[in-house]
Scaffold this active site. Structure first.
Site, PDB file in Angstrom:
ATOM      1  N   ARG A   1       0.838  -1.213   0.000  1.00  0.00           N
ATOM      2  CA  ARG A   1       0.000   0.000   0.000  1.00  0.00           C
ATOM      3  C   ARG A   1       0.870   1.260   0.000  1.00  0.00           C
ATOM      4  O   ARG A   1       0.657   2.176  -0.786  1.00  0.00           O
ATOM      5  CB  ARG A   1      -0.918   0.013   1.241  1.00  0.00           C
ATOM      6  CG  ARG A   1      -2.071  -0.967   1.160  1.00  0.00           C
ATOM      7  CD  ARG A   1      -2.873  -0.990   2.454  1.00  0.00           C
ATOM      8  NE  ARG A   1      -2.123  -1.653   3.515  1.00  0.00           N
ATOM      9  CZ  ARG A   1      -2.170  -2.974   3.768  1.00  0.00           C
ATOM     10  NH1 ARG A   1      -2.959  -3.737   3.041  1.00  0.00           N
ATOM     11  NH2 ARG A   1      -1.465  -3.510   4.744  1.00  0.00           N
TER      12      ARG A   1
ATOM     13  N   HIS B   1      -6.710   2.202  13.026  1.00  0.00           N
ATOM     14  CA  HIS B   1      -6.134   1.888  11.714  1.00  0.00           C
ATOM     15  C   HIS B   1      -7.032   0.951  10.920  1.00  0.00           C
ATOM     16  O   HIS B   1      -7.925   0.299  11.474  1.00  0.00           O
ATOM     17  CB  HIS B   1      -4.753   1.238  11.870  1.00  0.00           C
ATOM     18  CG  HIS B   1      -3.667   2.235  12.168  1.00  0.00           C
ATOM     19  ND1 HIS B   1      -3.399   2.669  13.445  1.00  0.00           N
ATOM     20  CD2 HIS B   1      -2.777   2.876  11.348  1.00  0.00           C
ATOM     21  CE1 HIS B   1      -2.396   3.541  13.409  1.00  0.00           C
ATOM     22  NE2 HIS B   1      -1.998   3.682  12.154  1.00  0.00           N
ATOM     23  N   HIS B   2      -6.702   0.822   9.640  1.00  0.00           N
ATOM     24  CA  HIS B   2      -7.342  -0.133   8.725  1.00  0.00           C
ATOM     25  C   HIS B   2      -7.080  -1.561   9.226  1.00  0.00           C
ATOM     26  O   HIS B   2      -6.034  -1.826   9.849  1.00  0.00           O
ATOM     27  CB  HIS B   2      -6.775   0.053   7.308  1.00  0.00           C
ATOM     28  CG  HIS B   2      -5.287  -0.142   7.232  1.00  0.00           C
ATOM     29  ND1 HIS B   2      -4.712  -1.337   6.908  1.00  0.00           N
ATOM     30  CD2 HIS B   2      -4.252   0.703   7.493  1.00  0.00           C
ATOM     31  CE1 HIS B   2      -3.404  -1.233   6.956  1.00  0.00           C
ATOM     32  NE2 HIS B   2      -3.094   0.007   7.309  1.00  0.00           N
TER      33      HIS B   2
ATOM     34  N   LYS C   1      -3.688  -3.823   8.788  1.00  0.00           N
ATOM     35  CA  LYS C   1      -2.422  -3.505   9.453  1.00  0.00           C
ATOM     36  C   LYS C   1      -1.958  -4.721  10.252  1.00  0.00           C
ATOM     37  O   LYS C   1      -2.735  -5.341  10.972  1.00  0.00           O
ATOM     38  CB  LYS C   1      -2.613  -2.294  10.387  1.00  0.00           C
ATOM     39  CG  LYS C   1      -1.353  -1.889  11.108  1.00  0.00           C
ATOM     40  CD  LYS C   1      -1.470  -0.492  11.720  1.00  0.00           C
ATOM     41  CE  LYS C   1      -0.231  -0.093  12.503  1.00  0.00           C
ATOM     42  NZ  LYS C   1       1.004  -0.123  11.718  1.00  0.00           N
TER      43      LYS C   1
END
Ligand SMILES: NC(=O)C1=CN([C@@H]2O[C@H](COP(=O)(O)OP(=O)(O)OC[C@H]3O[C@@H](n4cnc5c(N)ncnc54)[C@H](O)[C@@H]3O)[C@@H](O)[C@H]2O)C=CC1
Ligand SMILES: O=C(O)C1=N[C@H](C(=O)O)C[C@H](O)C1
Length: 255
Positions: A23, A142-143, A146
């Site tokens: 990413r 966070h997403h 992670k």
């Protein structure tokens, strides 16, 4: 020279990217490619031959905590400067990097837990506020893809806050609560409670919540897009050759 200008490969800084299909790596490749003064010479991901970055002057690493130390040692051995965003840097790891750099005096390494300018300021503001409040907790969000928790940013913030509290002579934060369920009060990093939230739709966010008699202060930073990290990454790529040794955090580069 900055972004969007016509490239002159003879003058441009040769940049390689490790973790190029990740990413962050993809975003870094785009940013380097569109910077007039930088030349993207190698893009490496898992399974590729790392020696392809040997022609680079600066390598950018956004890989995983498991492989970053090996990458960094290799870059330093090759005399290549490195800009590292990958997480997992304990004090012990930082000392190890300093040891490798001692044998290569001209080489520079910048390791930053967060390349977002707003995130750097959020950490500085938190360190400044820390001595004035008896309570502090960190909530990072966070997403869900992670790999690690707590985030490198939260760990670094906790370290800075703990240091400021110690300098101010503050003891532990007041807390009479007993964990009825393990983990309910989060993890403890350098004596600071850290809570890690993972949810679809998030990118990278952090709140530092301070409290004292009759008031609270919340310092919050949000990265909604990975483009937010690119000005910091490009700044480090441009600066690292002029900064031999280890630089931790972007703070010194922004002053
Ligand atoms: N410092 C900062 O500002 C930021 C740091 N990060 C950190 O950067 C790291 C990467 O994050 P993401 O890009 O979201 O992860 P990701 O999982 O999308 O990308 C990691 C990439 O590294 C590759 N990789 C694994 N082993 C490798 C090896 N030996 N050589 C080359 N490539 C290898 C993987 O195949 C993957 O493509 C994480 O530690 C994350 O916490 C993420 C965002 C901002
Ligand atoms: O994995 C991420 O996404 C991020 N990682 C870094 C961290 O662990 O602090 C920086 C930012 O929070 C995004």
């Amino acid at each position: 020279m900055t972004d969007e200008q016509e490239k002159n490969p003879a003058e441009a800084v040769r940049v390689g990217v490790l973790g190029a299909r990740g990413r962050m790596g993809m975003e870094v490749c785009k940013a380097v490619d569109s910077a007039g003064d930088l030349d993207l010479v190698a893009t490496i991901d898992q399974g590729d031959d790392r020696s392809a970055v040997a022609g680079a002057e600066v390598v950018v690493d956004f890989t995983t905590p498991d492989v970053v130390m090996d990458n960094l040692q290799w870059c330093i051995d090759q005399g290549i400067h490195a800009v590292v965003g990958t997480t997992g840097f304990t004090e012990q790891r930082l000392d190890q990097v300093r040891g490798w750099l001692a044998g290569r005096p001209g080489v520079g390494v910048v390791i930053a837990p967060n390349f977002g300018i707003g995130a750097v300021l959020m950490m500085q503001f938190a360190a400044r506020a820390a001595r004035h409040f008896e309570s502090v907790e960190i909530i990072e969000q966070h997403h869900p893809r992670k790999l690690d928790a707590p985030s490198g940013t939260a760990t670094h913030t906790a370290r800075l806050v703990a240091q400021a509290r110690a300098e101010a002579g503050l003891g532990p934060t007041p807390d009479a609560t007993r964990d009825e369920v393990p983990g309910a009060r989060g993890a403890e990093v350098d004596g600071v409670r850290v809570h890690a939230v993972r949810a679809a739709g998030l990118v990278a966010h952090q709140e530092v919540l301070f409290g004292t008699t009759g008031e609270t202060l919340t310092i919050r930073h949000d990265s909604y897009d990975r483009a937010s990290f690119m000005p910091g990454v490009l700044l480090a790529v441009r600066e690292v050759r002029r900064r031999p040794g280890l630089t931790v955090g972007l703070d010194a580069l922004l002053d």
